[in-house]
Write an enzyme that holds these catalytic residues in place. Structure first.
Site, PDB file in Angstrom:
ATOM      1  N   GLY A  61       0.869  -1.625   0.309  1.00  0.00           N
ATOM      2  CA  GLY A  61       0.158  -0.640   0.352  1.00  0.00           C
ATOM      3  C   GLY A  61       0.784   1.045   0.033  1.00  0.00           C
ATOM      4  O   GLY A  61       1.701   1.465  -0.605  1.00  0.00           O
ATOM      5  N   GLY A  91      -6.289  17.759  -5.697  1.00  0.00           N
ATOM      6  CA  GLY A  91      -6.451  16.871  -5.922  1.00  0.00           C
ATOM      7  C   GLY A  91      -7.583  16.151  -4.744  1.00  0.00           C
ATOM      8  O   GLY A  91      -8.196  16.942  -4.328  1.00  0.00           O
ATOM      9  N   VAL A  92      -7.810  14.541  -5.007  1.00  0.00           N
ATOM     10  CA  VAL A  92      -9.070  14.139  -4.675  1.00  0.00           C
ATOM     11  C   VAL A  92      -9.231  13.843  -3.234  1.00  0.00           C
ATOM     12  O   VAL A  92     -10.445  14.358  -2.571  1.00  0.00           O
ATOM     13  CB  VAL A  92      -9.210  12.940  -5.323  1.00  0.00           C
ATOM     14  CG1 VAL A  92     -10.196  12.107  -3.965  1.00  0.00           C
ATOM     15  CG2 VAL A  92      -9.178  11.827  -6.444  1.00  0.00           C
ATOM     16  N   GLY A 121      -7.722  16.824  -1.006  1.00  0.00           N
ATOM     17  CA  GLY A 121      -8.219  17.760  -0.958  1.00  0.00           C
ATOM     18  C   GLY A 121      -8.383  18.334  -1.261  1.00  0.00           C
ATOM     19  O   GLY A 121      -9.771  19.215  -0.328  1.00  0.00           O
ATOM     20  N   GLY A 181      -0.703  13.759  -2.376  1.00  0.00           N
ATOM     21  CA  GLY A 181      -0.622  12.604  -2.419  1.00  0.00           C
ATOM     22  C   GLY A 181      -0.648  11.472  -1.358  1.00  0.00           C
ATOM     23  O   GLY A 181       0.183  11.273   0.114  1.00  0.00           O
ATOM     24  N   LEU A 241      -6.709   3.366  -6.232  1.00  0.00           N
ATOM     25  CA  LEU A 241      -8.389   3.575  -6.030  1.00  0.00           C
ATOM     26  C   LEU A 241      -8.184   2.011  -5.295  1.00  0.00           C
ATOM     27  O   LEU A 241      -7.900   0.957  -6.038  1.00  0.00           O
ATOM     28  CB  LEU A 241      -9.192   3.754  -7.353  1.00  0.00           C
ATOM     29  CG  LEU A 241      -8.710   5.547  -7.910  1.00  0.00           C
ATOM     30  CD1 LEU A 241      -9.564   5.393  -9.820  1.00  0.00           C
ATOM     31  CD2 LEU A 241      -9.594   5.823  -7.343  1.00  0.00           C
ATOM     32  N   HIS A 266     -38.082   8.059 -15.899  1.00  0.00           N
ATOM     33  CA  HIS A 266     -38.574   9.768 -15.129  1.00  0.00           C
ATOM     34  C   HIS A 266     -38.951   9.378 -13.968  1.00  0.00           C
ATOM     35  O   HIS A 266     -40.349   8.787 -13.591  1.00  0.00           O
ATOM     36  CB  HIS A 266     -38.484   9.785 -16.690  1.00  0.00           C
ATOM     37  CG  HIS A 266     -39.729  11.529 -16.491  1.00  0.00           C
ATOM     38  ND1 HIS A 266     -38.593  12.589 -16.541  1.00  0.00           N
ATOM     39  CD2 HIS A 266     -40.248  11.485 -15.787  1.00  0.00           C
ATOM     40  CE1 HIS A 266     -39.221  13.796 -15.927  1.00  0.00           C
ATOM     41  NE2 HIS A 266     -40.536  12.999 -15.582  1.00  0.00           N
TER      42      HIS A 266
END
Length: 462
Positions: A143, A181-182, A184, A266, A313, A439
């Protein structure tokens, strides 16, 4: 080291996060004798310090926003503030329930689970707890951890990582988030909902810079409307303590002050001191290098997840782990198309995508061969009911398949499943247009966008 030569596992997995445990569960299901070694808790970053806890905080923030804004729906409520211990209790109960379920799964599949800090001792063995665990094959799945920048020391108090942010005992009055990024933007979104004054510092020219530029601009517009501040296009220079917080200075001399600084630049691979180099495993900047079948240069060693330079991910880790298990079990496997993996940023509004950006499509196919269409959620009944704004953007090769779907709006992450099928099945706009979407749903917006791209728009202008 004790070496019980009578026990040689088919697969020894070092790391029990998303990639590691997925390989363990699938391998055992296919009849492999599997050992899973984890120093902390099975589930790894995603379950304990990543995907699950952050989404719990974001949902709590969503409830706070709904309480504040309920009058617009004709519902009278009062908002009395954030009970931080209760938020953590809710978050931890979610984690605990999933953790117990995962432990039960591992046990039910007859996986040999070993808790302890493992180290690769040869191309076919891992040392842990004073014993040598032998395997015909070894899977590295150790990881990642939050990264920082040179000269920027994370102290866990004023300068914090995402790990610290998830257990913070208060809502910071003000926060600077280094990185748009993601990670943050998700923390910016949650903390703003909790009542923080938030500023994002991003060195690139847009928030979520790996997304289609249109999605980035839509998110920036939404964040401005929410009062989330951001500074783009200038890189960080230094951080220093003030009397009661932190001051950040950028390369152009601009200064920002806040109670806390969240470093969200990151995540880096966990590989140092684990015996990988000594076993001859090829590496680059700490990442383990693999081919499209997750094989390293050492025939008996594979690697998956955040440890390898693919998309960081959890669902990519799952897929990579399953691919390795199936390959070792003798099944025919197909390399992962990483462009075909759905990506979701769970801020408010959400950003979801699959496939390639318009810029990338033009680079690959030529500008004259690419068609892009935007469908505004203002034309979607359910989005109107939810009072969410945003767009669905389709990128198509002229007279060909849809190669990119990019969506911004509340709950768009729930629509990415169909978008994934459209991309991965190389669907033509006319093929999607003939499908009947329920719908009123937000999912209907995907159908409407394809109707328009097929030249027969319904609830959108020609």
């Amino acid at each position: 080291m004790a070496n019980d030569a009578s026990t040689v596992f088919d697969l020894v997995i070092l790391g029990g996060g998303s990639g590691g445990y997925a390989a363990a569960l699938r391998g055992a299901q296919l009849g492999l004798d599997v050992a899973l070694i984890e120093k902390d808790k099975v589930g790894g970053t995603c379950l304990h310090r990543g995907c699950i806890p952050t989404k719990a905080l974001l949902h709590a923030g969503e409830i706070a926003d709904q309480a504040r804004e309920s009058a617009q729906f004709g519902v009278k409520t009062t908002f009395e503030g954030i009970d931080v211990p209760a938020v953590h209790k809710y978050k931890d109960e979610v984690i605990s329930g999933l953790y117990k379920g995962l432990q039960g799964l591992v046990a039910s599949r007859k996986v040999t689970y070993i808790e302890g800090e493992g180290r690769l001792s040869s191309p076919t063995s891992v040392d842990v707890n004073g014993q040598r665990v032998q395997g015909r094959h070894v899977l590295l799945a150790t990881g990642s951890v939050p990264k920082s920048l040179p000269g920027l020391e994370i102290d866990g108090n004023r300068i914090i990582s995402s790990d610290h942010a998830l257990v913070l005992d208060r809502v910071p009055k003000s926060a600077i988030i280094l990185g748009g990024g993601v990670i943050g933007v998700e923390f910016a979104s949650a903390w703003k909902s909790f009542g923080s004054d938030v500023t994002i510092i991003e060195g690139m020219k847009h928030l979520v810079p790996v997304e289609d530029e249109n999605s980035s601009k839509l998110l920036e517009r939404a964040f401005r409307k929410r009062g989330i501040k951001f500074n783009l296009g200038t890189f960080f220079q230094k951080a220093e303590y003030t009397q009661d917080g932190v001051k950040v200075t950028l390369a152009d001399g601009k200064e920002f002050e806040a109670e806390v600084l969240l470093v969200a630049v990151g995540r880096g691979p966990v590989s140092q001191g684990l015996g990988y180099e000594e076993a001859g495993v090829a590496m680059d900047r700490g990442y383990v290098l693999v081919d499209e079948y997750m094989r390293t240069n050492v025939p008996t060693i594979s690697a998956v997840g955040d440890l390898v330079p693919t998309l960081q991910l959890a669902h990519v880790g799952f897929a990579e782990g399953i691919l390795v298990a199936e390959r070792l079990a003798g099944l025919k496997v197909v390399p992962i198309d990483y462009d075909g993996v759905p990506r979701v940023t769970y801020c408010h509004p959400e950003v979801a995508s699959v496939g390639i950006t318009e810029a990338k499509a033009k680079e690959i196919y030529g500008a004259d061969k690419v068609v892009a269409l935007k469908y505004n959620l203002a034309g979607n009944g359910k989005s109107k009911i939810l009072k969410t704004a945003g767009e669905i953007k389709l990128v198509q090769v002229k007279d060909g398949a849809v190669v990119g779907v990019h969506m911004v709006g509340d709950r768009m992450g729930e629509q990415v499943g169909e978008a994934q099928l459209i991309y991965n099945w190389e669907a033509l706009p006319a093929e999607v247009a003939q499908l009947i979407h329920a719908h009123p749903t937000q999912n209907e917006a995907l159908g409407e966008a394809h109707l328009a791209l097929a030249g027969k728009p319904l609830h959108s202008h020609d």
